[in-house]
Design a protein around this motif. Structure first.
Motif, short mmCIF file in Angstrom:
data_model
loop_
_atom_site.label_atom_id
_atom_site.label_comp_id
_atom_site.label_asym_id
_atom_site.label_seq_id
_atom_site.Cartn_x
_atom_site.Cartn_y
_atom_site.Cartn_z
N UNK A 4 40.82 21.56 -34.60
CA UNK A 4 39.73 21.98 -35.49
C UNK A 4 38.48 21.18 -35.13
N UNK A 5 37.32 21.71 -35.55
CA UNK A 5 36.05 21.01 -35.33
C UNK A 5 35.85 19.93 -36.39
N UNK A 6 34.89 19.07 -36.10
CA UNK A 6 34.59 18.00 -37.07
C UNK A 6 34.08 18.58 -38.37
N UNK A 7 33.22 19.61 -38.30
CA UNK A 7 32.69 20.20 -39.52
C UNK A 7 33.80 20.83 -40.34
N UNK A 8 34.77 21.50 -39.65
CA UNK A 8 35.87 22.12 -40.39
C UNK A 8 36.72 21.06 -41.06
#
Length: 583
Positions: free
Chosen positions: A40-44
């Motif tokens: 997953x991305x950091x924002x997610x």
């Protein structure tokens, strides 16, 4: 975030059973054995953590002490909530949409209970507590009392900038109010002796604990009485809010504001602010800074003096060089003295030539003007002027004589017309037709029979002369006039003010003949000389109401006797024209 990082009130066991604001994401399905883990991305990741925290900490209450409060221009307040019992802290934010009452309670050092939720700030991945409401708890009540005292003193003007005095430039005697064993006096002495040779007077006093405020006030008063004191430093080293409470007491703040000499407040560190800092004439972040503010640095001053001396030497040398150069330029411009004197002499010679020419031209012009004036004067000789005036006066004299004759003729014609009009309007013309004027004793003309009564004396004015009679009877217009003492038939009705002279004589005589009272000219009284008078003068003499003052005859005691003075009436009666009538 680990479980031990949360305050005790935020433990998962203490989460209230409420519905989450956002539905939690469904648990991910169990990953099969041997399958690759999800990336997953950091924002997610931040969003998942935010949903988990907000769902599990909705409407939670947290108690702690505020520190590092910062209110930005948008109205949002950022601060840190600390736990005094443990090494724990959390960043907090209260947006401007919160209630104003709650935002007013936020202050450094205040112990509050915040209501809100934990969340993650996604752009920075920072854990923070978003507070929606706040109320004071524990020592926060003392802070609220401090705020009230601050507002009270500010309303009285103790913190006004215009009442603050300027500090002395180079004080020689400085008073210090602090503890004798603390670090504050050590820092002040070290800095002061390093910078200069100021004299320090220490008033030892406790700066914390019970009764510290009153002892600080006494120490300030003691230093004010010290001769030659110029400024006082009041302060102490850093400490907690309780340690600094003595400098927030009302008596200390009022004494600092009303001190006789300027006071510098140096309480705690730079982040610590006490009420004495607001009331003092100057505030120092630390006691060391207070000493630096008051004691001038001797080395710096020596260096400054040396620098000024060097600048002054350079300036003087520059001025001397400039003056020498100016003298050389002036000397070059002047040249030799002979040349200096020759040029003015040449200018004087030129001026003399121009002056001589100018004088000759002026004399020539004046001679021409004089000749013109002489010709004009000859033309205006008195004999010529008199001859011309006589020639012009001769026809004017003839015209003046003709005009005077015409004007006199016109005046005579007008005078003749006015005399004729006056003659026509004269009352004497009426008397000449046979009428008479009767006047009472006061000299007023009798116009009504009710103005006199039987027995009253009256004077009767006729065309030639006057008669003095007494009233026998009166009658209204239309009534018969009856004599009560005679049997003869009544006389015809006549007005008492205008009667013919013939009937008036019998009525006045009353059966007795009139005796002449004059001299040798009494027989000719009826033929008195007639002298025409002006109309107004005749009216005045006859008493017809044209003038305010009227003369009347006088009456004697033996009978009715009177006389009319000469000149009364249209025809003058001489002194011999007097009549004596007996009733």
């Amino acid at each position: 975030m680990q479980r031990r990082d949360l305050p005790p009130e935020l433990s998962f066991a203490a989460i209230p059973a409420v519905e989450p604001r956002e539905p939690a994401s469904p648990p991910s399905p169990r990953r099969p054995r041997g399958a690759e883990p999800e990336v997953v991305s950091v924002a997610e990741l931040d969003r998942r953590l935010k949903r988990i925290l907000e769902g599990s900490t909705a409407d939670v209450r947290v108690e702690g002490e505020i520190s590092g409060l910062r209110v930005v221009g948008s109205g949002h307040a950022y601060f840190t909530l600390k736990d005094e019992r443990e090494e724990a802290a959390i960043d907090c934010v209260m947006y401007r949409t919160a209630a104003p009452r709650a935002r007013k309670l936020l202050a450094d050092g205040a112990r509050v209970v915040l209501t809100g939720r934990a969340t993650v700030y996604v752009p920075r991945g920072r854990l923070q507590f978003c507070a929606d409401d706040a109320r004071l708890a524990g020592r926060g009540a003392l802070l609220e009392a401090l705020f009230r005292l601050k507002e009270k003193l500010a309303a009285e003007g103790l913190f006004a900038p215009e009442r603050k005095r300027r500090l002395p430039v180079d004080p020689q005697i400085i008073g210090v109010v602090t503890s004798g064993d603390g670090a504050a006096i050590h820092d002040i002495v070290t800095v002061a002796f390093r910078r200069g040779a100021a004299r320090l007077i220490l008033a030892r006093t406790p700066v914390q604990g019970a009764g510290a405020g009153q002892r600080i006030v006494r120490a300030i008063a003691l230093l004010e009485e010290f001769p030659g004191i110029e400024v006082i430093i009041v302060g102490r080293g850093g400490g907690s809010a309780d340690d600094l409470s003595a400098f927030n007491e009302e008596i200390v703040v009022r004494k600092v504001a009303s001190a006789r000499v300027p006071i510098v407040s140096a309480v705690g560190h730079e982040i610590d602010v006490a009420l004495t800092d607001l009331a003092a004439d100057a505030r120092a972040a630390t006691p060391s800074q207070a000493a630096e503010m008051l004691v001038a640095d001797a080395a710096a001053r020596r260096a400054a003096l040396e620098h000024l001396e060097a600048r002054m030497r350079r300036a003087i040398a520059h001025r001397l060089r400039a003056a020498r150069a100016d003298v050389d330029r002036q000397r070059a411009r002047l040249g030799s003295p002979a040349q200096i004197l020759a040029e003015p002499q040449q200018r004087i010679d030129d001026a003399m030539v121009r002056l001589r020419r100018r004088m000759e031209r002026i004399l020539a012009e004046d001679r021409g003007g004089l000749q013109r004036l002489e010709r004009r004067l000859a033309a205006r000789h008195p004999r010529a002027v008199i001859a011309g005036a006589r020639g012009a006066l001769r026809p004017l004299s003839v015209r003046l004589g003709a005009a005077a004759h015409r004007h006199v003729a016109l005046l005579r014609e007008g005078f003749a017309r006015d005399v004729a009009r006056l003659e026509a309007m004269s009352p004497l013309r009426v008397l000449a037709r046979g009428y008479a004027i009767a006047t009472d004793a006061s000299g007023r003309a009798v116009r009504d029979h009710r103005e006199v009564a039987p027995g009253d004396p009256i004077a009767v004015r006729v065309h030639h002369g006057a008669l003095l009679a007494r009233v026998v009877a009166t009658a209204a217009p239309g009534e018969p006039l009856v004599d009560p003492g005679a049997a003869a038939p009544p006389a015809p009705s006549m007005s008492a003010s205008a009667v013919p002279p013939a009937p008036a004589a019998p009525a006045a005589s009353a059966g007795a003949p009139a005796r002449q009272a004059g001299g040798p000219r009494a027989a000719g009284a009826g033929r008195a000389r007639r002298r025409p008078q002006a109309g107004a003068a005749a009216c005045e003499q006859l008493g017809l109401g044209f003038v305010a003052e009227e003369r009347a005859p006088t009456f004697g005691l033996a009978g009715a006797s009177g006389q009319v003075p000469a000149g009364q009436g249209g025809a003058e009666a001489g002194p011999e024209e007097r009549h004596h009538v007996e009733p």
